[in-house]
Design a protein around this motif. Structure first.
Motif, PDB file in Angstrom:
ATOM      1  N   LYS A  40       0.631  -1.313  -0.488  1.00 44.81           N
ATOM      2  CA  LYS A  40      -0.238  -0.351  -0.306  1.00 44.81           C
ATOM      3  C   LYS A  40       0.992   1.107  -0.415  1.00 44.81           C
ATOM      4  N   VAL A  41       0.784   1.960  -1.364  1.00 42.52           N
ATOM      5  CA  VAL A  41       1.842   3.388  -1.257  1.00 42.52           C
ATOM      6  C   VAL A  41       0.694   4.374  -0.413  1.00 42.52           C
ATOM      7  N   TYR A  42       2.153   5.443   0.801  1.00 40.86           N
ATOM      8  CA  TYR A  42       1.251   5.846   1.245  1.00 40.86           C
ATOM      9  C   TYR A  42       2.466   7.080   1.182  1.00 40.86           C
ATOM     10  N   SER A  43       2.489   8.016   1.816  1.00 37.49           N
ATOM     11  CA  SER A  43       3.196   9.935   1.808  1.00 37.49           C
ATOM     12  C   SER A  43       4.095   9.366   2.984  1.00 37.49           C
ATOM     13  N   TYR A  44       5.739   9.706   2.831  1.00 42.73           N
ATOM     14  CA  TYR A  44       6.445   9.293   4.263  1.00 42.73           C
ATOM     15  C   TYR A  44       7.354  10.477   4.347  1.00 42.73           C
ATOM     16  N   THR A  45       7.318  11.336   5.546  1.00 41.35           N
ATOM     17  CA  THR A  45       7.856  11.994   6.160  1.00 41.35           C
ATOM     18  C   THR A  45       8.356  11.557   6.965  1.00 41.35           C
ATOM     19  N   LEU A  46      10.202  11.311   6.787  1.00 41.44           N
ATOM     20  CA  LEU A  46      10.260  11.541   7.888  1.00 41.44           C
ATOM     21  C   LEU A  46      10.541  12.415   9.562  1.00 41.44           C
ATOM     22  N   ALA A  47      10.465  13.636   9.022  1.00 39.38           N
ATOM     23  CA  ALA A  47      10.247  14.109  10.088  1.00 39.38           C
ATOM     24  C   ALA A  47       9.035  14.139  11.444  1.00 39.38           C
ATOM     25  N   GLU A  48       8.006  13.386  10.452  1.00 45.36           N
ATOM     26  CA  GLU A  48       7.023  12.376  11.193  1.00 45.36           C
ATOM     27  C   GLU A  48       6.993  11.145  11.642  1.00 45.36           C
ATOM     28  N   GLU A  49       8.111  11.090  11.145  1.00 44.32           N
ATOM     29  CA  GLU A  49       8.516   9.183  12.005  1.00 44.32           C
ATOM     30  C   GLU A  49       9.492   9.502  13.018  1.00 44.32           C
ATOM     31  N   LEU A  50      10.352  10.535  12.674  1.00 44.78           N
ATOM     32  CA  LEU A  50      11.125  11.448  13.756  1.00 44.78           C
ATOM     33  C   LEU A  50      10.212  11.410  15.711  1.00 44.78           C
ATOM     34  N   LYS A  51       8.926  11.657  15.143  1.00 46.80           N
ATOM     35  CA  LYS A  51       7.712  12.349  16.520  1.00 46.80           C
ATOM     36  C   LYS A  51       7.578  11.055  16.871  1.00 46.80           C
ATOM     37  N   ALA A  76      13.525  -7.332   8.637  1.00 48.30           N
ATOM     38  CA  ALA A  76      11.576  -7.408   8.437  1.00 48.30           C
ATOM     39  C   ALA A  76      11.970  -8.730   9.627  1.00 48.30           C
ATOM     40  N   ASP A  77      12.901 -10.189   9.456  1.00 45.07           N
ATOM     41  CA  ASP A  77      13.105 -10.933  10.553  1.00 45.07           C
ATOM     42  C   ASP A  77      13.106  -9.709  12.250  1.00 45.07           C
ATOM     43  N   ALA A  78      13.536  -8.722  11.974  1.00 44.01           N
ATOM     44  CA  ALA A  78      14.128  -8.233  13.880  1.00 44.01           C
ATOM     45  C   ALA A  78      13.240  -6.684  13.935  1.00 44.01           C
ATOM     46  N   THR A  79      12.368  -6.680  13.090  1.00 48.16           N
ATOM     47  CA  THR A  79      11.239  -5.367  12.900  1.00 48.16           C
ATOM     48  C   THR A  79      10.677  -5.055  14.546  1.00 48.16           C
ATOM     49  N   ASP A  80      10.416  -6.729  15.059  1.00 51.40           N
ATOM     50  CA  ASP A  80      10.176  -6.612  16.636  1.00 51.40           C
ATOM     51  C   ASP A  80      10.695  -6.237  17.797  1.00 51.40           C
ATOM     52  N   LYS A  81      12.211  -6.166  17.497  1.00 49.26           N
ATOM     53  CA  LYS A  81      13.142  -6.093  18.366  1.00 49.26           C
ATOM     54  C   LYS A  81      13.287  -4.594  18.176  1.00 49.26           C
ATOM     55  N   TYR A  82      12.986  -4.102  17.320  1.00 45.02           N
ATOM     56  CA  TYR A  82      13.311  -2.712  16.281  1.00 45.02           C
ATOM     57  C   TYR A  82      12.069  -1.935  17.117  1.00 45.02           C
ATOM     58  N   LYS A  83      10.663  -1.837  17.409  1.00 53.46           N
ATOM     59  CA  LYS A  83       9.585  -1.605  17.995  1.00 53.46           C
ATOM     60  C   LYS A  83       9.897  -1.451  19.809  1.00 53.46           C
ATOM     61  N   ALA A  84      10.711  -3.109  20.158  1.00 49.71           N
ATOM     62  CA  ALA A  84      10.823  -3.290  21.854  1.00 49.71           C
ATOM     63  C   ALA A  84      11.878  -1.712  22.233  1.00 49.71           C
ATOM     64  N   LEU A  85      12.579  -1.591  20.915  1.00 51.52           N
ATOM     65  CA  LEU A  85      13.933  -0.460  21.102  1.00 51.52           C
ATOM     66  C   LEU A  85      13.232   1.051  20.875  1.00 51.52           C
ATOM     67  N   GLY A  86      11.361   1.099  20.479  1.00 50.50           N
ATOM     68  CA  GLY A  86      11.079   2.123  20.114  1.00 50.50           C
ATOM     69  C   GLY A  86      11.048   2.681  19.063  1.00 50.50           C
ATOM     70  N   ALA A  87      11.538   1.959  17.339  1.00 52.51           N
ATOM     71  CA  ALA A  87      12.209   2.536  16.356  1.00 52.51           C
ATOM     72  C   ALA A  87      11.632   2.144  15.694  1.00 52.51           C
ATOM     73  N   THR A  88      11.822   2.296  14.302  1.00 55.24           N
ATOM     74  CA  THR A  88      10.705   2.310  12.945  1.00 55.24           C
ATOM     75  C   THR A  88      12.139   2.012  12.282  1.00 55.24           C
ATOM     76  N   VAL A  89      11.667   1.064  11.129  1.00 57.42           N
ATOM     77  CA  VAL A  89      13.242   0.983   9.567  1.00 57.42           C
ATOM     78  C   VAL A  89      12.136   1.617   8.400  1.00 57.42           C
ATOM     79  N   ILE A  90      12.907   2.322   7.771  1.00 55.99           N
ATOM     80  CA  ILE A  90      12.421   2.867   6.353  1.00 55.99           C
ATOM     81  C   ILE A  90      13.730   2.662   5.674  1.00 55.99           C
ATOM     82  N   GLY A  91      13.944   1.490   4.530  1.00 57.91           N
ATOM     83  CA  GLY A  91      14.204   1.461   3.717  1.00 57.91           C
ATOM     84  C   GLY A  91      14.106   2.229   2.221  1.00 57.91           C
ATOM     85  N   VAL A  92      14.947   2.989   1.526  1.00 56.96           N
ATOM     86  CA  VAL A  92      15.393   3.748   0.665  1.00 56.96           C
ATOM     87  C   VAL A  92      16.501   3.002  -0.889  1.00 56.96           C
ATOM     88  N   SER A  93      15.567   3.272  -1.410  1.00 57.88           N
ATOM     89  CA  SER A  93      16.287   2.057  -3.415  1.00 57.88           C
ATOM     90  C   SER A  93      15.463   3.472  -4.184  1.00 57.88           C
TER      91      SER A  93
END
Length: 183
Positions: A40-51, A76-93
């Motif tokens: 699903k396509v959406y608009s991603y803004t880094l500043a919003e995600e950092l909030k 993908a396998d580590a997503t829950d570990k990132y969430k436990a640290l309060g972090a999100t992931v974004i890949g860019v290409s």
């Protein structure tokens, strides 16, 4: 002899491809772009995600290539570990959004978004361009804190340590320790 010289030149280019990424302590350039999560396509803004908390921003050369597929599976396998640290992931290409719609489902397993940088503005702002193929991103991972500062940067075309290193950097940061990940 010519083949040997060509291999030396290629090896030099390949090994120096990781020299220019934005250094630790830099302000992370903000960006807004199209991203796909679960097709699903959406608009991603880094500043919003950092909030919401820290962000692991990783650049990769191209969807559906061997190293990039391995790296997407690892994140993908580590997503829950990132969430436990309060972090999100974004890949860019540089891939277009229709390619990323497929990649986000099959290789990212609908666990984290991937964003399109078709005009390479984002990768250029992070100095994350491959030295020997400037139309593609280098494999670079950044850990960005909610105040917009880069606290960790790791470059290696081999995808093996990107997840472990960024998780360790987040753990150190969250514990109030200096980030001390060995490259």
């Amino acid at each position: 002899m010519k083949n040997r010289i060509a291999m030396l030149v290629f090896g030099t280019l390949f090994s120096t491809a990781a020299l220019a990424a934005l250094p630790v302590g830099s302000a992370a350039p903000d960006f807004t772009t199209q991203a796909s999560l679960g097709g699903k396509v959406y608009s991603y803004t880094l500043a919003e995600e950092l909030k919401k908390g820290p962000v692991v921003l990783y650049f990769y050369p191209a969807a559906f290539t061997k190293g990039c597929t391995i790296e997407a599976h690892d994140f993908a396998d580590a997503t829950d570990k990132y969430k436990a640290l309060g972090a999100t992931v974004i890949g860019v290409s540089k891939d277009d959004i229709s390619t990323l719609n497929k990649f986000s489902v099959s290789e990212c397993r609908s666990k984290f978004p991937v964003a399109s940088d078709a005009d390479q503005k984002i990768m250029k702002s992070y100095d994350a361009v491959l030295a020997f193929k400037t139309s593609m991103a280098d494999r670079v991972s950044f850990v960005i804190t909610p105040d917009g500062k880069i606290i960790y940067e790791y470059q290696a075309l081999n995808p093996d340590k990107h997840v472990a290193n960024t998780l360790k950097a987040l753990e150190d940061w969250k514990a109030g320790k200096p980030v001390s990940v060995a490259n």
